[in-house]
Design a protein around this motif. Sequence first.
Motif, PDB file in Angstrom:
ATOM      1  N   TRP A   1      14.950  -0.443 -14.417  1.00 17.16           N
ATOM      2  CA  TRP A   1      14.374   0.883 -14.203  1.00 17.16           C
ATOM      3  C   TRP A   1      13.048   1.037 -14.948  1.00 17.16           C
ATOM      4  CZ3 TRP A   1      16.492   3.206 -10.267  1.00 17.16           C
ATOM      5  CH2 TRP A   1      17.823   2.905  -9.951  1.00 17.16           C
ATOM      6  N   THR A   2      12.194   0.016 -14.749  1.00 17.24           N
ATOM      7  CA  THR A   2      10.891  -0.007 -15.412  1.00 17.24           C
ATOM      8  C   THR A   2       9.789   0.016 -14.372  1.00 17.24           C
ATOM      9  OG1 THR A   2      11.812  -1.301 -17.240  1.00 17.24           O
ATOM     10  CG2 THR A   2       9.409  -1.272 -17.006  1.00 17.24           C
ATOM     11  N   TRP A   3       8.852   0.960 -14.542  1.00 18.14           N
ATOM     12  CA  TRP A   3       7.690   1.060 -13.661  1.00 18.14           C
ATOM     13  C   TRP A   3       6.589   0.102 -14.121  1.00 18.14           C
ATOM     14  CZ3 TRP A   3       7.319   3.055  -9.040  1.00 18.14           C
ATOM     15  CH2 TRP A   3       8.069   4.167  -8.669  1.00 18.14           C
ATOM     16  N   SER A   4       5.855  -0.415 -13.170  1.00 11.35           N
ATOM     17  CA  SER A   4       4.641  -1.172 -13.471  1.00 11.35           C
ATOM     18  C   SER A   4       3.692  -1.043 -12.288  1.00 11.35           C
ATOM     19  CB  SER A   4       4.956  -2.652 -13.739  1.00 11.35           C
ATOM     20  OG  SER A   4       5.598  -3.236 -12.622  1.00 11.35           O
ATOM     21  N   LYS A   5       2.410  -1.157 -12.563  1.00 12.01           N
ATOM     22  CA  LYS A   5       1.391  -1.053 -11.521  1.00 12.01           C
ATOM     23  C   LYS A   5       0.986  -2.443 -11.062  1.00 12.01           C
ATOM     24  CE  LYS A   5      -2.993   1.161 -10.346  1.00 12.01           C
ATOM     25  NZ  LYS A   5      -4.099   2.027 -10.817  1.00 12.01           N
ATOM     26  N   VAL A   6       0.885  -2.607  -9.752  1.00 11.64           N
ATOM     27  CA  VAL A   6       0.508  -3.896  -9.187  1.00 11.64           C
ATOM     28  C   VAL A   6      -1.012  -3.949  -9.076  1.00 11.64           C
ATOM     29  CG1 VAL A   6       0.728  -5.443  -7.223  1.00 11.64           C
ATOM     30  CG2 VAL A   6       2.662  -4.013  -7.904  1.00 11.64           C
ATOM     31  N   GLU A   7      -1.589  -4.922  -9.735  1.00 13.80           N
ATOM     32  CA  GLU A   7      -3.039  -5.103  -9.650  1.00 13.80           C
ATOM     33  C   GLU A   7      -3.334  -5.930  -8.395  1.00 13.80           C
ATOM     34  OE1 GLU A   7      -5.103  -3.572 -11.439  1.00 13.80           O
ATOM     35  OE2 GLU A   7      -3.638  -2.744 -12.850  1.00 13.80           O
ATOM     36  N   ALA A   8      -3.592  -5.236  -7.316  1.00 12.67           N
ATOM     37  CA  ALA A   8      -3.806  -5.908  -6.037  1.00 12.67           C
ATOM     38  C   ALA A   8      -5.286  -6.174  -5.817  1.00 12.67           C
ATOM     39  CB  ALA A   8      -3.256  -5.053  -4.898  1.00 12.67           C
ATOM     40  N   SER A   9      -5.564  -7.260  -5.137  1.00  7.48           N
ATOM     41  CA  SER A   9      -6.936  -7.590  -4.760  1.00  7.48           C
ATOM     42  C   SER A   9      -7.066  -7.497  -3.246  1.00  7.48           C
ATOM     43  CB  SER A   9      -7.305  -8.995  -5.236  1.00  7.48           C
ATOM     44  OG  SER A   9      -6.426  -9.953  -4.667  1.00  7.48           O
ATOM     45  N   ILE A  10      -8.290  -7.529  -2.764  1.00  7.45           N
ATOM     46  CA  ILE A  10      -8.571  -7.393  -1.335  1.00  7.45           C
ATOM     47  C   ILE A  10      -9.296  -8.646  -0.866  1.00  7.45           C
ATOM     48  CG2 ILE A  10      -9.753  -6.037   0.435  1.00  7.45           C
ATOM     49  CD1 ILE A  10      -9.498  -3.627  -1.369  1.00  7.45           C
TER      50      ILE A  10
ATOM     51  N   PHE B   1       0.226  -6.542   2.600  1.00  8.54           N
ATOM     52  CA  PHE B   1       0.110  -6.954   1.199  1.00  8.54           C
ATOM     53  C   PHE B   1       0.976  -8.187   1.004  1.00  8.54           C
ATOM     54  CE2 PHE B   1       1.616  -6.923  -3.218  1.00  8.54           C
ATOM     55  CZ  PHE B   1       0.396  -6.981  -3.872  1.00  8.54           C
ATOM     56  N   ASP B   2       0.339  -9.289   0.626  1.00  6.89           N
ATOM     57  CA  ASP B   2       1.047 -10.542   0.393  1.00  6.89           C
ATOM     58  C   ASP B   2       1.673 -10.507  -0.997  1.00  6.89           C
ATOM     59  OD1 ASP B   2       1.708 -13.291  -0.217  1.00  6.89           O
ATOM     60  OD2 ASP B   2       0.488 -13.849   1.509  1.00  6.89           O
ATOM     61  N   LEU B   3       3.017 -10.552  -1.054  1.00  2.00           N
ATOM     62  CA  LEU B   3       3.716 -10.447  -2.334  1.00  2.00           C
ATOM     63  C   LEU B   3       3.528 -11.686  -3.197  1.00  2.00           C
ATOM     64  CD1 LEU B   3       7.020  -8.860  -1.005  1.00  2.00           C
ATOM     65  CD2 LEU B   3       5.272  -7.718  -2.361  1.00  2.00           C
ATOM     66  N   GLN B   4       3.106 -12.789  -2.622  1.00  2.00           N
ATOM     67  CA  GLN B   4       2.906 -14.006  -3.397  1.00  2.00           C
ATOM     68  C   GLN B   4       1.504 -14.086  -3.972  1.00  2.00           C
ATOM     69  OE1 GLN B   4       3.983 -17.244  -0.802  1.00  2.00           O
ATOM     70  NE2 GLN B   4       6.182 -16.836  -0.948  1.00  2.00           N
ATOM     71  N   THR B   5       0.508 -13.774  -3.140  1.00  6.31           N
ATOM     72  CA  THR B   5      -0.878 -13.860  -3.609  1.00  6.31           C
ATOM     73  C   THR B   5      -1.381 -12.550  -4.188  1.00  6.31           C
ATOM     74  OG1 THR B   5      -1.753 -13.279  -1.426  1.00  6.31           O
ATOM     75  CG2 THR B   5      -1.321 -15.613  -1.867  1.00  6.31           C
ATOM     76  N   GLY B   6      -0.693 -11.430  -3.912  1.00  7.61           N
ATOM     77  CA  GLY B   6      -1.126 -10.135  -4.435  1.00  7.61           C
ATOM     78  C   GLY B   6      -2.400  -9.630  -3.801  1.00  7.61           C
TER      79      GLY B   6
ATOM     80  N   ILE C   1      -9.745  -1.463   2.722  1.00  6.33           N
ATOM     81  CA  ILE C   1      -8.385  -0.930   2.612  1.00  6.33           C
ATOM     82  C   ILE C   1      -8.512   0.516   2.140  1.00  6.33           C
ATOM     83  CG2 ILE C   1      -6.114  -1.210   1.597  1.00  6.33           C
ATOM     84  CD1 ILE C   1      -6.914  -3.472   3.437  1.00  6.33           C
ATOM     85  N   ALA C   2      -8.508   1.450   3.088  1.00 13.93           N
ATOM     86  CA  ALA C   2      -8.761   2.853   2.775  1.00 13.93           C
ATOM     87  C   ALA C   2      -7.509   3.518   2.225  1.00 13.93           C
ATOM     88  CB  ALA C   2      -9.233   3.593   4.020  1.00 13.93           C
ATOM     89  N   PRO C   3      -7.647   4.440   1.272  1.00 12.56           N
ATOM     90  CA  PRO C   3      -6.494   5.236   0.817  1.00 12.56           C
ATOM     91  C   PRO C   3      -5.888   5.995   1.991  1.00 12.56           C
ATOM     92  CG  PRO C   3      -8.362   5.506  -0.670  1.00 12.56           C
ATOM     93  CD  PRO C   3      -8.879   4.767   0.522  1.00 12.56           C
ATOM     94  N   CYS C   4      -4.574   6.179   1.966  1.00 12.41           N
ATOM     95  CA  CYS C   4      -3.923   6.793   3.113  1.00 12.41           C
ATOM     96  C   CYS C   4      -2.668   7.540   2.695  1.00 12.41           C
ATOM     97  CB  CYS C   4      -3.564   5.730   4.161  1.00 12.41           C
ATOM     98  SG  CYS C   4      -2.422   4.475   3.564  1.00 12.41           S
ATOM     99  N   ALA C   5      -2.172   8.367   3.605  1.00  9.97           N
ATOM    100  CA  ALA C   5      -0.916   9.098   3.427  1.00  9.97           C
ATOM    101  C   ALA C   5      -0.299   9.292   4.801  1.00  9.97           C
ATOM    102  CB  ALA C   5      -1.148  10.449   2.754  1.00  9.97           C
ATOM    103  N   GLY C   6       1.003   9.526   4.825  1.00  4.19           N
ATOM    104  CA  GLY C   6       1.690   9.687   6.091  1.00  4.19           C
ATOM    105  C   GLY C   6       1.882   8.387   6.838  1.00  4.19           C
ATOM    106  N   HIS C   7       1.788   7.253   6.127  1.00  3.95           N
ATOM    107  CA  HIS C   7       1.967   5.940   6.732  1.00  3.95           C
ATOM    108  C   HIS C   7       3.413   5.490   6.556  1.00  3.95           C
ATOM    109  CE1 HIS C   7       0.922   5.683   2.502  1.00  3.95           C
ATOM    110  NE2 HIS C   7       1.570   4.536   2.442  1.00  3.95           N
ATOM    111  N   SER C   8       3.708   4.293   7.036  1.00  3.80           N
ATOM    112  CA  SER C   8       5.037   3.700   6.890  1.00  3.80           C
ATOM    113  C   SER C   8       4.898   2.339   6.239  1.00  3.80           C
ATOM    114  CB  SER C   8       5.721   3.556   8.255  1.00  3.80           C
ATOM    115  OG  SER C   8       5.824   4.808   8.911  1.00  3.80           O
TER     116      SER C   8
END
Length: 675
Positions: free
Chosen positions: A221-230, A277-282, A243-250
């Motif tokens: 139950w620990t939060w962390s932020k994912v440092e994602a690259s593009i 978002f590639d979970l291996q390469t981030g 990669i535009a910010p968005c809401a109401g997506h799935s």
Amino acid sequence: MATMARTNTGLAYPDRFYAAASYAGFGGSPNSANKDVASKFSNEVALILYALYQQATVGPCNVPKPSPWSPVEQGKWKSWQQLGNMVSAEAMRLFVKILEEEDPGWYSRTSNSVESVRDVQMNHNSNGEPIIENGNSFAETKTISAENGSLMEAQDKDIVLEGLGPVVVYDQWVSPPIKGQRPKARYEHGAAVVQDKMYIYGGNHNGRYLSDLNVLDLRSWTWSKVEASIESKSEESPSPVNIAPCAGHSLIPWENKLLSIAGHTKDPSETIQIKAFDLQTGTWSILKTYGKAPVSRGGQSVTLVGSTLVIFGGQDAKRTLLNDLHILDLETMTWDDFDAVGVPPSPRSDHAAAVHAERYLLIFGGGSHATCFNDLHVLDLQAMEWSRPTQQGEIPSPRAGHTGVTVGENWFIVGGGDNKSGASETVVLNMSTLVWSVVTSVEGRVPLASEGLSLVVGSISGEDILVSFGGYNGRYNNEVNVLKPSHKSTLQSKIMEAPVPDSVSAVQNATNPTRDLESDFEVGQEGKIREIVMDNTDSEHMKSKGEETSELIIATLKAEKEELESSLNKDKLQSLQLKEELTQAETRNTDLYKELQSIRGQLAAEQSRCFKLEVDVAELRQKLQTMETLQKELELLQRQKAASEQASLNAKQRQGSGGVWGWLAGSPPQNADDA
């Protein structure tokens, strides 16, 4: 937590039977017993348990047949009467056997067990008082250590979840002890679970679209932020990927990626974009799709069915509500749009969707610009046909902005609202029977009564949990809540709602009312009795009675089967008649439509002819006016001519008269030349 020993001594009959009956809900008042049994077991099992309990405690059924105006009592009487002269001991043993098949852990949870629990310690609460965690008070829970060291439950209502810390009760929302930096409060975000980790992406906060990706470890139950690259560039375009910010997506997990589908953005694209978002390469990237992509939107539903995504409804950038249906094949990344037959749901957004049996797409609720819905629609993905089946049970109030997840054949719905207040109850729909029931309710303006929250299914110690996050109910939230569903949350049709056991799928009935009921009936009830009868082989002294009972029950079931087949044939005949009438009506409608089109063509031709006649009449009128003018000019000229001739005649007469008088006067007439 202290180490505790447990002595498993087992109960002999009839004590074991009475312990099982008490656990199942028998032994109290009739009304309370009915409710307890109905809440724990399916309709079919509840009727069998009732009949066996009556047979064991009262004996063979000798009571008169109830009135036909009481179908519930008739169903119970019929189940009891079918057992014939089965002896009490056999009924007791079969009662316990069925209970153990339906609920293998009943013996460890029943309060009537004589198992000794020697040392019980309540989560560092030695006084045995209810534990208060996050403002909620929970009932006392006893955790018993078995010989192999694993945790066992001492009550049906309570359980200790490994890694969760506080005691969590069944069917109640609790807040786990969260560690780490919480994400910014938000709603209309995307959420997905991959390998015991809940990912949160995007959302809306104070009207601003977000693009951060956060992850919650469901074990610690620990939060962390994912440092994602593009990705600097895609395969299709050398320009940088946006990669535009968005809401109401799935947010949908697929292979080793998280797919973000559609959503509202500040500068919307023309069509839906698929971000990965590639979970291996981030790294984030935009996937190339083929075919005609749907118009961009938000508030849609996206459901993963096998290797395809089924997208329905939503609201586009111009705030136009949609009810179109699109399918994306994730293997080929190709779009297809389908025009299903039947009446689709009205245009809406912020609804919930789920898939049942990898074939039926269910759409519930949602809202338009003026109202919210609580209707249920089903799409048969094989026949591509919409239907609107009848809902049963405690049907939820109209709502939009809710969220839902499936656990087996059960669809849990949380949150949402109706523009006046948030929905406080957590409800569950059995997708086979289409029966709604309320799991629990919350009070006050809490995140669970919000719109735009997320809900995912996690797992702790091999058991499912529901995890909610965020939402908006007047303020933005970033709280996490957890619910552990019990078997009472996943009940099927209640015994009080139908007098006769019926294992027929309600969803399949809604889409195909003439399907064959024979196999379901035999598997549902006759198969259960045969299984019970086969178990009698270990008791030789009861074998003959068991065979007589089984033959009697099978004969009765065959008679009921014949009645059902007769009723089914009538229904099929009626359905064929209705289909024939519908075909005739459609034919008449087609003929009338053709006739109407012909009349419209004739009318258009007549209108054209009338227009030409009007033009001709106008031209003739103009010519007539011209002729009248010419006639008047002609008459004027004729009068002028007549006047001129008369004047000339008069002049000649005067000249003739002057010559005579001049001759008489002796004046010779003048020549014309002289004049």
